[in-house]
Write a protein that holds these residues in place. Structure first.
Motif, PDB file in Angstrom:
ATOM      1  N   ASP A 185      28.327  35.814  61.101  1.00 32.91           N
ATOM      2  CA  ASP A 185      27.885  36.277  62.405  1.00 32.91           C
ATOM      3  C   ASP A 185      28.661  35.483  63.441  1.00 32.91           C
ATOM      4  N   THR A 186      28.956  36.084  64.561  1.00 33.90           N
ATOM      5  CA  THR A 186      29.786  35.440  65.561  1.00 33.90           C
ATOM      6  C   THR A 186      29.105  35.473  66.909  1.00 33.90           C
ATOM      7  N   THR A 187      29.018  34.332  67.563  1.00 31.24           N
ATOM      8  CA  THR A 187      28.549  34.260  68.939  1.00 31.24           C
ATOM      9  C   THR A 187      29.633  33.613  69.774  1.00 31.24           C
ATOM     10  N   THR A 188      29.613  33.844  71.076  1.00 29.56           N
ATOM     11  CA  THR A 188      30.675  33.334  71.934  1.00 29.56           C
ATOM     12  C   THR A 188      30.077  32.558  73.091  1.00 29.56           C
ATOM     13  N   VAL A 189      30.883  31.687  73.653  1.00 29.03           N
ATOM     14  CA  VAL A 189      30.494  30.969  74.857  1.00 29.03           C
ATOM     15  C   VAL A 189      31.732  30.815  75.713  1.00 29.03           C
ATOM     16  N   ASP A 190      31.596  30.981  77.010  1.00 29.72           N
ATOM     17  CA  ASP A 190      32.718  30.813  77.934  1.00 29.72           C
ATOM     18  C   ASP A 190      32.825  29.355  78.336  1.00 29.72           C
ATOM     19  N   PHE A 208      26.237  24.593  79.132  1.00 26.52           N
ATOM     20  CA  PHE A 208      27.526  25.234  79.335  1.00 26.52           C
ATOM     21  C   PHE A 208      27.380  26.576  80.039  1.00 26.52           C
ATOM     22  N   GLU A 209      26.279  27.255  79.800  1.00 26.28           N
ATOM     23  CA  GLU A 209      26.043  28.506  80.511  1.00 26.28           C
ATOM     24  C   GLU A 209      25.893  28.240  82.007  1.00 26.28           C
ATOM     25  N   ALA A 210      25.126  27.198  82.349  1.00 23.15           N
ATOM     26  CA  ALA A 210      24.960  26.854  83.761  1.00 23.15           C
ATOM     27  C   ALA A 210      26.273  26.355  84.364  1.00 23.15           C
ATOM     28  N   PHE A 211      26.996  25.554  83.592  1.00 28.02           N
ATOM     29  CA  PHE A 211      28.261  24.997  84.075  1.00 28.02           C
ATOM     30  C   PHE A 211      29.274  26.111  84.342  1.00 28.02           C
ATOM     31  N   GLU A 212      29.391  27.037  83.387  1.00 34.15           N
ATOM     32  CA  GLU A 212      30.329  28.130  83.571  1.00 34.15           C
ATOM     33  C   GLU A 212      29.895  29.062  84.701  1.00 34.15           C
ATOM     34  N   HIS A 213      28.577  29.206  84.888  1.00 31.72           N
ATOM     35  CA  HIS A 213      28.092  30.041  85.985  1.00 31.72           C
ATOM     36  C   HIS A 213      28.565  29.486  87.322  1.00 31.72           C
ATOM     37  N   VAL A 214      28.501  28.175  87.469  1.00 30.05           N
ATOM     38  CA  VAL A 214      28.965  27.551  88.711  1.00 30.05           C
ATOM     39  C   VAL A 214      30.468  27.760  88.875  1.00 30.05           C
ATOM     40  N   MET A 215      31.225  27.576  87.762  1.00 31.72           N
ATOM     41  CA  MET A 215      32.671  27.671  87.852  1.00 31.72           C
ATOM     42  C   MET A 215      33.160  29.109  88.075  1.00 31.72           C
ATOM     43  N   ARG A 216      32.384  30.083  87.624  1.00 33.15           N
ATOM     44  CA  ARG A 216      32.790  31.483  87.805  1.00 33.15           C
ATOM     45  C   ARG A 216      32.376  32.039  89.173  1.00 33.15           C
ATOM     46  N   ASP A 217      31.497  31.332  89.852  1.00 27.55           N
ATOM     47  CA  ASP A 217      31.005  31.792  91.151  1.00 27.55           C
ATOM     48  C   ASP A 217      32.104  31.601  92.199  1.00 27.55           C
ATOM     49  N   LYS A 218      32.662  32.698  92.684  1.00 28.65           N
ATOM     50  CA  LYS A 218      33.766  32.611  93.636  1.00 28.65           C
ATOM     51  C   LYS A 218      33.352  31.949  94.939  1.00 28.65           C
ATOM     52  N   ALA A 219      32.064  32.044  95.252  1.00 27.74           N
ATOM     53  CA  ALA A 219      31.584  31.422  96.478  1.00 27.74           C
ATOM     54  C   ALA A 219      31.270  29.947  96.288  1.00 27.74           C
ATOM     55  N   SER A 220      31.380  29.481  95.070  1.00 30.04           N
ATOM     56  CA  SER A 220      31.031  28.097  94.786  1.00 30.04           C
ATOM     57  C   SER A 220      32.123  27.154  95.268  1.00 30.04           C
ATOM     58  N   LYS A 221      31.711  26.106  95.886  1.00 28.34           N
ATOM     59  CA  LYS A 221      32.645  25.074  96.319  1.00 28.34           C
ATOM     60  C   LYS A 221      33.300  24.408  95.121  1.00 28.34           C
ATOM     61  N   ALA A 222      32.524  24.225  94.050  1.00 28.01           N
ATOM     62  CA  ALA A 222      33.043  23.561  92.854  1.00 28.01           C
ATOM     63  C   ALA A 222      34.157  24.365  92.212  1.00 28.01           C
ATOM     64  N   SER A 223      34.025  25.676  92.211  1.00 28.99           N
ATOM     65  CA  SER A 223      35.033  26.509  91.568  1.00 28.99           C
ATOM     66  C   SER A 223      36.392  26.354  92.240  1.00 28.99           C
ATOM     67  N   THR A 252      24.094  31.799  72.788  1.00 28.11           N
ATOM     68  CA  THR A 252      23.992  33.246  72.690  1.00 28.11           C
ATOM     69  C   THR A 252      25.216  33.872  73.324  1.00 28.11           C
ATOM     70  N   THR A 253      25.435  35.124  72.994  1.00 23.35           N
ATOM     71  CA  THR A 253      26.617  35.803  73.497  1.00 23.35           C
ATOM     72  C   THR A 253      26.527  35.926  75.007  1.00 23.35           C
ATOM     73  N   THR A 254      27.558  35.427  75.695  1.00 22.61           N
ATOM     74  CA  THR A 254      27.552  35.467  77.146  1.00 22.61           C
ATOM     75  C   THR A 254      28.368  36.614  77.703  1.00 22.61           C
ATOM     76  N   SER A 255      29.297  37.121  76.932  1.00 22.27           N
ATOM     77  CA  SER A 255      30.089  38.225  77.468  1.00 22.27           C
ATOM     78  C   SER A 255      30.327  39.312  76.450  1.00 22.27           C
ATOM     79  N   SER A 256      30.555  38.962  75.218  1.00 19.95           N
ATOM     80  CA  SER A 256      30.820  39.957  74.196  1.00 19.95           C
ATOM     81  C   SER A 256      30.508  39.374  72.850  1.00 19.95           C
ATOM     82  N   THR A 257      30.220  40.249  71.908  1.00 21.48           N
ATOM     83  CA  THR A 257      29.985  39.834  70.537  1.00 21.48           C
ATOM     84  C   THR A 257      31.108  40.367  69.682  1.00 21.48           C
TER      85      THR A 257
END
Length: 766
Positions: free
Chosen positions: A141-146, A193-208, A88-93
């Motif tokens: 139709d277009t959907t996006t994923v980060d 991928f939604e969960a993975f990107e959520h971790v990577m986008r989290d500035k407080a995350s050690k993984a990022s 599903t669209t995570t940021s924009s359609t």
């Protein structure tokens, strides 16, 4: 008589914007409705269906698209389950037109508006729900994923009341990929991928933070490996014993399937290189030799210890072949160099995702030389048996590279079987073609006799069916109905069975003995890759729709077989690959090539990994939905052990790729995360506990990657060509070329029973 009434223009704005008398950008929802958070962005009129032009628009053509989606079982509009649907669209359609990169605003001219009014004859279409990605102003139709940047999944225009269509193309980093490209598989794991990107986008995350350091180290390593451009060819070669092993690796793997060289002639010139009393070697042959060694280096040892030297050899060949003396480079030797360069780029991972574009140049060079015409019909120029067969072999290999690069890149093959009449190569061993002029020409060996060309002939025998699949998956005009998928499956299956019987006949010891197991496994891997790519678009619908269960079976079994061939860990004590001129542990050569290089083997493995991961998570959800219980203490039915083992093998394989010099860590992190997700689901963890478990797995994976890359940088990998000893084979060759940048893009990252377990396996054919 009153004034003539003007014809009313069609309403192209949404109803709310039209009522408010403000400009509408005609998005879904439009920008105004999005700002006001209105869920009622509805358009009064439906756009006309696009009219296709050209031969493909013929409604009688089997590949002609249907402008009115069918409601039959063979429809290309297939339902996709929620848990494995396109992301599903995570940021924009975005809106996409005819598969082009998404655009946010298109303003039609007055003539186009008038044309729309004249063509609009169909009744209005009810507006879809607010959560739908249905776009009324485009064909897709277009959907996006980060993930590694925006990834746009395009699927066909859908009408209300009909099931959602499968993905037809993907746009990523300004490039358009067809269905055969591995990136399409990302759409099967949206939750991950939604969960993975959520971790990577989290500035407080050690993984990022750690992942950013991994990227920086990867850039340092790649910069060390890349020589300055231009990179003139040099006579520097590995030590003789190492060079002999590399040549043997090449001859037993790449040359066994894709004939480029006449081995006796190549061997004669190779021996002269090491003769101190011989004349200076031909610079053109030195370039070819170093490409052969670079390809062999990808199979030499699991760590790809010669990678820096192999990369330099590829740069030197690119410099050599880029010289502006075009006519002097138009010949069989130059074509051989061009083919070897494409194979070496694939083996070393240098611009491998652009091989499809370069393969087009090589294909046209071959046509300039007339290789697409059979030698029997081009006059006295091709009269000797050696020249006739070399022309046929090179054309055969050029076709194969064009086809394989089409599948890898997701681009159309841009060639048909009507574009050439060259016969397949004859079933000759190379020594047969050494007959002196005037002697009786050699006779091809019987079809049941395995020669140095039999595997190449086998590839050619399946070329029409595989080409049809590549066109079906990647051509713009293809609409991919399920009936067409089954028809292509049947055609390839029939061709495979015919070839199977032919290779089975080669097992007779009186006819030269059984075919090498390595060739059989390579052919098996190649065929399964086509079956997997063919059925992958319908794999997601098959998880919930019984009508597509066959695609689920084919995809899973093909993925398992590919995983066993490519991702299985090599047995211990298997290096170097060649010792004292004798082959050791041939079964691991394919796995090493897949680990060290990119291209066919790695893309097939990525597709297989996604299928296995989705199948396991689906089975776990089905068990949970039935209340059977999962986990260690749940008492539910056990998952298939072969699926679990394959998933672990995939994760271990991506780690070996990092150890062999891959600098992009996302491939390993994703596979490591999927393994953690499956394990958490098996334990029956709740949603919050599962999220914490997966996040911990991501952090552990990033820490492991960082430690590996730091060790490589500290060891100075890439500063020297390796500790194998270097020798000089001839004078340095200077080539003047224009200063243009060399492109080094980022790297990508036996079940019991059933007929699939028999194809080409271990020499035990049907």
């Amino acid at each position: 008589m009153g004034p003539e009434r003007r014809r009313r223009r069609p309403a192209i704005s949404c109803i709310l914007c039209r009522r408010r008398k403000i400009r509408c950008n005609r998005g879904t929802p439009c920008s105004n409705c999005a700002k006001s958070k209105s869920a009622a962005c509805v358009y009064r009129d439906a756009p006309p269906q696009p009219q296709l032009q050209g031969p493909s628009a013929d409604p009688t053509s089997p590949e002609a698209p249907s402008l009115t989606p069918s409601t039959s079982g063979a429809s290309s509009t297939i339902p996709i389950p929620t848990h494995s649907s396109l992301p599903t669209t995570t940021s924009s359609t975005a809106v996409s037109v005819d598969g082009q990169p998404p655009v946010s605003h298109v303003r039609p001219s007055k003539s186009q508006t008038s044309s729309l009014a004249e063509q609009q004859r169909s009744p209005p279409i009810p507006a879809p729900a607010a959560t739908s990605t249905f776009t009324k102003t485009s064909r897709v139709d277009t959907t996006t994923v980060d993930f590694a940047g925006k990834v746009y999944f395009h699927h066909e225009h859908r009408l209300p009341g009909q099931p959602e269509a499968v993905t037809r193309s993907v746009t990523h980093k300004r490039r358009l990929f067809g269905q055969s490209h591995w990136v399409n598989a990302i759409g099967l794991l949206p939750d991950l991928f939604e969960a993975f990107e959520h971790v990577m986008r989290d500035k407080a995350s050690k993984a990022s933070e750690l992942e950013k350091r991994c990227k920086a180290l990867g850039r340092v390593i790649k910069a060390r490996r890349a020589p300055a451009w231009p990179c003139p060819p040099t006579p520097e070669l590995p030590a003789r014993a190492v060079a002999d092993a590399l040549v043997e690796c090449y001859l037993r793997t790449s040359e066994a399937l894709l004939r480029v060289l006449h081995i006796p002639a190549f061997t004669r010139e190779y021996e002269a290189i090491w003769d101190v009393n011989s004349a200076a070697p031909d610079p053109a042959f030195l370039v070819q030799l170093k490409l052969v060694l670079a390809i062999g280096a990808s199979n030499y040892d699991p760590a790809f210890s010669l990678r820096p030297w192999a990369i330099r050899s590829v740069y030197e060949a690119q410099t050599w072949i880029s010289a502006p003396e075009f006519k002097s480079l138009l010949g069989i030797p130059s074509l051989q160099t061009s083919v070897l360069l494409l194979l070496a780029r694939d083996a070393t991972g240098i611009g491998e995702d652009m091989v499809w574009a370069s393969a087009g140049t090589t294909l046209r060079m071959a046509m300039y030389l007339g290789l697409h015409r059979d030698p029997a019909g081009i006059g006295p120029r091709a009269t000797t048996p050696l020249l006739v067969e070399m022309r046929r072999r090179l054309w055969n290999t050029t076709l194969e590279i064009a086809l394989q690069s089409s599948m890898d890149s997701g681009g159309p093959p841009l060639i048909t079987v009507a574009d050439f009449d060259t016969e397949p190569p004859g079933n000759f061993d190379d020594e047969q073609l050494m007959c002196p002029p005037g002697d009786e020409p050699p006779t091809p060996k019987p079809a049941n006799h395995f020669t140095q060309t039999t595997a190449a002939i086998a590839l050619r025998s399946m070329f029409p069916q595989r080409l049809a699949i590549a066109r079906y998956l990647n051509d713009l005009a293809s609409r991919g109905t399920y009936a067409a998928t089954l028809a292509h499956d049947a055609d390839l299956r029939a061709a495979t069975k015919t070839l199977n019987r032919r290779l089975h006949a080669c097992r007779d010891p009186a006819a030269g003995g059984p075919p090498p197991a390595l060739c059989l496994r390579a052919l098996d891997l190649l065929v399964r890759r086509y079956f997997l790519s063919l059925h992958l678009p319908f794999f997601a619908p098959a998880l919930t729709e019984a009508a597509f269960a066959y695609s689920r079976k084919v995809a899973v079994e093909s993925a398992l077989r590919i995983g066993r061939t490519v991702c299985a860990a090599p047995p211990p004590g298997a290096e170097p690959a060649i010792e004292d001129g004798t082959s050791r542990e041939l079964d691991g050569l394919l796995a090493r090539r897949a680990t060290s290089g990119l291209g066919l083997l790695r893309t097939a493995a990525v597709q297989g990994f996604v299928v296995i991961g989705v199948e396991l998570t689906t089975l776990l959800r089905e068990e949970e939905g039935l209340g059977l219980g999962v986990g260690v203490g749940g008492g539910g039915p056990e998952l298939r052990p072969d699926l679990l083992a394959a998933l672990e093998d995939f994760s271990a394989w991506t780690w070996r790729g990092l150890e062999a010099g891959e600098t992009n860590t996302k491939g390993y992190l994703v596979t490591h995360t999927v393994v953690a997700q499956v394990e958490a689901m098996r334990r029956g963890l709740g949603k919050e506990d599962l999220a914490r478990y997966v996040m911990q797995a991501v952090e552990e994976g990033v820490e492991r990657c960082l430690g590996l890359l730091e060790g490589i940088v500290a060891a100075g990998e890439g500063d020297t060509p390796g500790s194998v000893g270097m020798e000089t084979g001839g004078p340095a060759v200077e080539v003047g070329v224009e200063d243009w940048p060399y492109m080094m893009p980022d790297s990508l990252f036996d079940t019991a029973g059933g007929e699939f377990s028999n194809w080409f396996s271990d020499g035990a054919l049907l």
